[in-house]
Design an enzyme around this catalytic site. Structure first.
Site, PDB file in Angstrom:
ATOM      1  N   ASN A  86       0.808  -1.226   0.000  1.00 37.15           N
ATOM      2  CA  ASN A  86       0.000   0.000   0.000  1.00 37.15           C
ATOM      3  C   ASN A  86       0.836   1.269   0.000  1.00 37.15           C
ATOM      4  O   ASN A  86       0.345   2.340   0.357  1.00 37.15           O
ATOM      5  CB  ASN A  86      -0.961   0.019   1.198  1.00 37.15           C
ATOM      6  CG  ASN A  86      -1.961  -1.116   1.163  1.00 37.15           C
ATOM      7  OD1 ASN A  86      -2.622  -1.326   0.154  1.00 37.15           O
ATOM      8  ND2 ASN A  86      -2.053  -1.865   2.253  1.00 37.15           N
TER       9      ASN A  86
ATOM     10  N   ASN B  58      -4.858  14.128   1.991  1.00 40.81           N
ATOM     11  CA  ASN B  58      -3.612  14.423   2.690  1.00 40.81           C
ATOM     12  C   ASN B  58      -3.453  15.931   2.784  1.00 40.81           C
ATOM     13  O   ASN B  58      -3.373  16.620   1.764  1.00 40.81           O
ATOM     14  CB  ASN B  58      -2.421  13.812   1.944  1.00 40.81           C
ATOM     15  CG  ASN B  58      -2.411  12.301   2.061  1.00 40.81           C
ATOM     16  OD1 ASN B  58      -2.431  11.754   3.146  1.00 40.81           O
ATOM     17  ND2 ASN B  58      -2.410  11.624   0.923  1.00 40.81           N
TER      18      ASN B  58
ATOM     19  N   ARG C  44      -1.166  18.007   3.309  1.00 37.30           N
ATOM     20  CA  ARG C  44       0.239  18.382   3.241  1.00 37.30           C
ATOM     21  C   ARG C  44       0.693  18.241   1.800  1.00 37.30           C
ATOM     22  O   ARG C  44      -0.067  17.800   0.935  1.00 37.30           O
ATOM     23  CB  ARG C  44       1.084  17.465   4.127  1.00 37.30           C
ATOM     24  CG  ARG C  44       0.879  15.984   3.820  1.00 37.30           C
ATOM     25  CD  ARG C  44       1.798  15.079   4.595  1.00 37.30           C
ATOM     26  NE  ARG C  44       1.409  13.689   4.529  1.00 37.30           N
ATOM     27  CZ  ARG C  44       1.673  12.872   3.520  1.00 37.30           C
ATOM     28  NH1 ARG C  44       2.331  13.321   2.458  1.00 37.30           N
ATOM     29  NH2 ARG C  44       1.294  11.614   3.543  1.00 37.30           N
TER      30      ARG C  44
END
Length: 710
Positions: A272, A327, A329
């Site tokens: 993953n 995410n 970021r």
């Protein structure tokens, strides 16, 4: 948080056009931005390439920088490059890079006005952002509300549904225990994905195909989630079988404006975690791209997002797409977006944090050319597609002299790849007007990348990018296990490639023999003119023995193998790390990794290392009289395949091992529960001796304990 990288450099290629003012004004304090290192113990695969990247952009914008570092990183590249540097503690990240008190003290000590947290976990830590706000320090990222909302997979899924973003069917609450997990999985329908609510980077994730796997997956996922994130909450959702992983880069300011900067194809993964990415995707059509982009922007606006962020989707074979996570970021793979759009994402993040508006409209965002990124790791690709390796880089040479090649790294020759931090060496990015051009450039770049004394994954990367399925775009997140069901074995030589390799080894052997006859450019002894010399050699490869005839004319060698002639020519600079040759009219770049007086030669050819032995005809006839080394008997040895620590032992000294008894669990010090948690001894009875290794002890790679008898 972000590790230093050697600033990306292009010998040519796209030029960034700023979306914002190129200079940001700060008050007259000493430093504008303090840059934090990435968190690696808790996220080992993605957090390695932003530090120098940020420093370079700050310099371009007229901003001074401070680098925080642990004591073992005192000589790191980012420390040398920043205007100031502050040590925030010893090597363990919880005592340094994740130590908020130490970082806050560094901010006060230097008078920094802003913090760029990079890639790692403090970049998505709402408490850290709150502490910065309380001190009047700008956080170069989204506000705490967006971090909290998108950092929790359960909450983010509910918000996504409300924003009319496609979501994966599943249970939206917190799973209490293993039996409830089994009940929920039965209602959803197998297969299901068990995921850590606070997770990321592929940790705390298990696929379950039946009730037993659900119980086991719940146990291990909750343990890993608690260890990695301090939060053992889990959720369960339908597992989308054989999907693509495609993400959308978004950019939003503090004034309600938001853009989507096209997609990145991230389907090539192991455990993953991404290995090869590209932009754009071969799979998306304009309508699907637009729909995904609009939903990503809708989600960003729903949480009042302001900064660079990424919305990740799973896409099935019919181009149905489902929200995976956001995410909050900058992503590791952001360079490929920069390549096709011409935008400097770090500069944009800083400008947004300072309150500037976006200056472009959605219609201004282009797709120019194609970009591919390979994540170069200090990993052994022959073990589970990559188990971390450690060592010192005795020789390191990036392929930056090639056109349209970019390397973002945080190391240099002499750097140590330690057990403390991320095993990523660099992000290797190539750009072309077409995908074919970018792929060819990636082949060339990987062949010209010199890494010595640290095991790396270049063999796997090179095989991926030349595989027919990858070249045709027929990929999914199952690409690696489907293409290599028995594990990665390296490049499989064709008959023609085998002849090329044998001929190169023979020519190299002769070139080395001729060089050894010279002293200060003069022949040591009188010899027959080189043009008329011929050699009969014996070359061993993969337990096969080949008799070769070699003749030389200048720098050109003609090698006869089984009635076939191979022409090999080149400069034959034996002191160079690279060996550029022309073999039967084709240009090849090889690397000689080892060459001994005993005729042993190791060549890196087409990305894979091959061990050969070249002997004269006389030496070959005598070698049969040499005793063979007896291989080590490993039948009674339990050996650690990578650096790690013992975190649990299921037995004690003197216990009998039952059939299929679970053996001691190991936890990689770079944050991977690996190899042993699900392993079992298939032995009917055996006294435990190995557990003399006590809980908490560390193992080095290939460290072993031996059990007496079997």
């Amino acid at each position: 948080m972000a590790k230093v990288i050697k600033c990306h450099r292009w010998s040519a290629g796209p030029v960034w056009t700023p979306l914002f003012h190129s200079h940001v004004c700060f008050s007259k304090q000493r430093c504008g931005v303090i840059i934090c290192r990435y968190s690696t113990v808790y996220d080992p695969t993605e957090k390695v390439s932003l530090f120098i990247r940020v420093i370079k952009t700050c310099k371009k914008m007229g901003i001074k920088t401070v680098a925080v570092h642990s004591d073992v990183d005192s000589s790191a590249v980012h420390v040398k490059m920043a205007d100031e540097a502050v040590c925030v503690g010893p090597a363990p990240t919880n005592k340094s890079y994740l130590n908020m008190d130490a970082i806050m003290n560094a901010i006060k000590q230097t008078g920094a006005q802003a913090v760029h947290p990079g890639y790692g976990f403090l970049s998505e830590n709402k408490e850290f952002a709150k502490r910065l706000a309380a001190e009047g320090v700008s956080f170069i990222g989204p506000d705490t509300h967006a971090i909290q909302a998108m950092g929790d997979k359960i909450e983010s899924k509910l918000i996504a549904k409300a924003a009319k973003v496609n979501t994966i069917p599943g249970f939206d609450g917190v799973v209490k225990d293993a039996e409830e997990a089994v009940k929920i999985a039965g209602e959803i329908g197998y297969p299901v994905m068990i995921k850590a609510s606070a997770g990321g980077g592929g940790k705390g994730m298990r696929i379950a195909w039946n009730d037993e796997e659900t119980r086991e997956g719940f146990r291990f996922s909750s343990q890993e989630a608690a260890s990695s994130f301090g939060d053992d909450r889990l959720l369960i959702e339908k597992f989308i079988d054989n999907p693509r992983h495609i993400e959308i880069q978004v950019l939003a300011d503090k004034h309600g404006n938001a853009l989507w900067l096209n997609e990145r194809e991230c389907s090539i993964q192991r455990r993953n975690q991404k290995v090869v990415e590209e932009a754009p995707s071969t799979f998306l059509d304009p309508d699907t791209r637009r729909a995904m982009g609009e939903q990503a922007v809708s989600l960003a606006k729903a949480v009042k997002y302001s900064s660079a962020g990424t919305v990740e989707f799973l896409v099935d074979s019919k181009k149905n797409f489902y929200f995976l996570e956001m995410n909050t970021r900058l992503q590791v793979e952001h360079p490929i977006t920069e390549c096709i759009t011409g935008l400097d994402l770090v500069q944009q993040m800083i400008s947004i944090a300072m309150g500037y508006k976006l200056q472009h409209k959605q219609s201004d965002i282009p797709i120019n050319g194609w970009a591919i990124e390979s994540r170069v790791y200090a990993e052994d690709p022959y073990k589970s597609f990559g188990l971390p390796s450690i060592g010192r880089l005795s020789q390191y040479q990036e392929p930056l002299d090639l056109h349209n090649v970019r390397v973002d790294s945080g190391i240099e020759e002499g750097s140590d790849i330690s057990i403390y931090y991320d095993p990523m060496i660099s992000k290797l990015v190539t750009y072309g007007k077409t995908r074919e051009e970018a792929l060819k450039k990636m082949e060339e770049a990987l062949d010209n990348y010199v890494i010595r004394d640290v095991t790396h994954n270049i063999p796997l990367l090179r095989e991926i990018i030349v595989h027919p399925r990858f070249v045709s775009g027929d990929i999914s997140t199952k690409f690696l296990p489907e293409v290599y069901p028995d594990g990665f074995k390296g490049h499989m030589l064709t008959a023609g490639e085998r002849r090329e390799l044998l001929a190169t080894a023979a020519a190299l052997y002769v070139a080395a023999q001729l060089r050894s006859q010279k002293f200060l450019g003069d022949l040591r002894v009188s010899v027959v003119p080189a043009e008329s010399r011929q050699w009969e050699l014996c070359v061993e490869l993969d337990k096969g023995v080949h008799m070769l005839g070699v003749s030389r004319s200048g720098n050109n060698y003609t090698v006869e193998i089984d009635g076939e002639k191979v022409e090999v020519s080149g400069e034959w600079n034996l002191a160079s790390a690279l060996l550029p040759l022309t073999i039967n009219g084709k240009h090849r770049t090889l690397q000689c990794l080892l060459r001994t007086a005993a005729g042993e030669i190791t060549l890196q050819y087409l990305g894979t290392s091959f061990k050969l032995r070249v002997l004269s005809k006389l030496a070959a006839s005598l070698s049969k009289h040499m005793p063979e080394k007896v291989p080590e008997d490993t039948s009674s040895i339990l050996r650690s395949p990578m650096p790690g620590s013992v975190v649990a032992v299921s037995v004690k000294p003197g216990d009998n091992v039952r059939h299929f008894l679970e053996i001691p669990q190991m936890h990689c010090t770079i944050s991977r529960t690996i190899v042993l948690p699900n392993s079992q001894f298939n032995m009917d009875s055996h006294l435990i001796w190995i557990v003399q290794r006590s809980l908490g002890n560390s193992f080095k790679k290939a460290d072993s304990s031996q059990m007496p008898g079997t």
